[in-house]
Design a protein around this motif. Structure first.
Motif, short mmCIF file in Angstrom:
data_model
loop_
_atom_site.label_atom_id
_atom_site.label_comp_id
_atom_site.label_asym_id
_atom_site.label_seq_id
_atom_site.Cartn_x
_atom_site.Cartn_y
_atom_site.Cartn_z
N GLN A 88 0.75 -0.99 -0.12
CA GLN A 88 0.10 0.08 0.08
C GLN A 88 0.81 1.18 -0.04
O GLN A 88 0.46 2.37 -0.48
N LEU A 145 -3.82 -0.74 9.12
CA LEU A 145 -4.24 -1.97 8.38
C LEU A 145 -4.38 -2.97 9.36
O LEU A 145 -3.81 -3.61 9.99
N ASP A 160 -9.55 -1.86 6.90
CA ASP A 160 -10.04 -3.27 6.77
C ASP A 160 -8.88 -4.23 5.79
O ASP A 160 -8.94 -3.89 4.46
N GLY A 161 -7.89 -4.40 6.36
CA GLY A 161 -6.34 -5.05 5.59
C GLY A 161 -6.58 -6.32 4.97
O GLY A 161 -5.77 -7.06 4.12
N VAL A 207 -8.40 -2.25 -0.53
CA VAL A 207 -7.80 -1.67 0.63
C VAL A 207 -7.30 -0.26 0.31
O VAL A 207 -7.30 0.84 0.90
#
Ligand code: ADP
Length: 267
Positions: free
Chosen positions: A16, A113, A175-176, A183
């Motif tokens: 990410q 996360l 919410d990872g 995400v």
């Protein structure tokens, strides 16, 4: 834009972070990658931290705080950064607060996360299998036994940061467990919600950002990002400078240390 991604090993911070660098034209600062680069280059620092990392424990706060203090002073970090793997203790978070305050700067977002711990081992196993398939060197700490210790360190030393930033009203939780693009969208939404004027996604945001990298070449993109990180890290002489070579040792190794390719990592 100065961001922090929080989460246990395997939560997807690296993946990410990489997307955020492209979106906002900022740099990814991963203390894990910088430390691994130092180990690989066999620097004084690398020798100091090698065994700690291999055991899955945290390196001392003052070591990583110095790395980050020096790194955020580099010109390419002026536009902002996403911290991946730092801070990892409350003491590091307090040191970061002091560093930023001294610069008259502030954090724009801290995103946690959240992941189901049972899935982390599977994620790490997948990561190891993918690295192997690409013929890359494996991280010595990416194995089940060390992962248990890394998770233990996370719970005991890093998880308290959730309360630390929540108390400052700065924490966003995402919410990872969802697929990577989902995400990413949730992170974007969380960051926009925390800003005074919601940023338009797309052209407006990309105005100052570097050209998007082709999704068709994620590996090439990761490699180039890793190389950039290592070059920047190498700019911090103390981090990558080798011990004076013993007689007969050529300076080639030292040069190699400065340009070492490292292990591109998908976290
Ligand atoms: P992870 O996949 O566990 O998030 P990282 O690549 O962020 O791994 O870090 C790998 C190792 O480097 C950690 O287990 C720890 O030994 C060391 N490390 C990285 N960042 C820090 C930090 N901020 N404080 C202390 N140790 C760190």
């Amino acid at each position: 834009m100065r961001l922090i991604l929080l989460g246990p090993p395997g939560a997807g911070k690296g993946t990410q972070s990489q997307r955020l660098t492209e979106k906002f034209g900022i740099v990814q600062l991963s203390t894990g990658e910088m430390l691994r680069a130092a180990v690989k280059a066999d620097t004084t620092l690398g020798r100091q931290v090698k065994d700690i990392i291999a055991r899955g424990e945290l390196v001392p706060d003052d070591v990583v705080v110095k790395i980050i203090a020096d790194r955020i002073d580099q010109p390419d970090a002026k536009n902002g950064f996403v911290l991946d793997g730092f801070p990892r203790t409350v003491a590091q978070a307090e040191a970061l607060d002091r560093l930023l305050k001294a610069k008259g700067a502030q954090l724009d977002g801290i995103v946690e996360l959240k992941v189901d711990e049972d899935s982390l081992l599977r994620r790490i196993e997948t990561r190891v299998a993918e690295s192997k398939a690409r013929g890359e060197a494996l991280r010595p700490d990416d194995n089940p036994d060390v992962l248990v210790q890394r998770l233990k360190a996370y719970r005991a030393q890093t998880a308290p940061l959730v309360a630390y930033y929540r108390a400052k009203n700065m924490l966003k939780t995402v919410d990872g467990m969802a697929p990577i693009p989902v995400v990413a969208a949730a992170i974007e939404q969380a960051l926009n919600a925390g800003r005074k004027r919601p940023a338009k996604s797309g052209a407006a945001n990309r105005k100052n950002a570097p050209a998007r990298k082709s999704r068709a070449q994620p590996e090439a993109s990761r490699r180039s990002a890793a190389t950039k990180i290592l070059r920047k890290t190498a700019a911090l002489g103390w981090l990558t400078t080798r011990q004076p070579a013993k007689s007969g040792q050529s300076s080639k190794a030292g040069r190699k240390a400065t340009h070492c390719g490292g292990t591109p990592e998908v976290k």
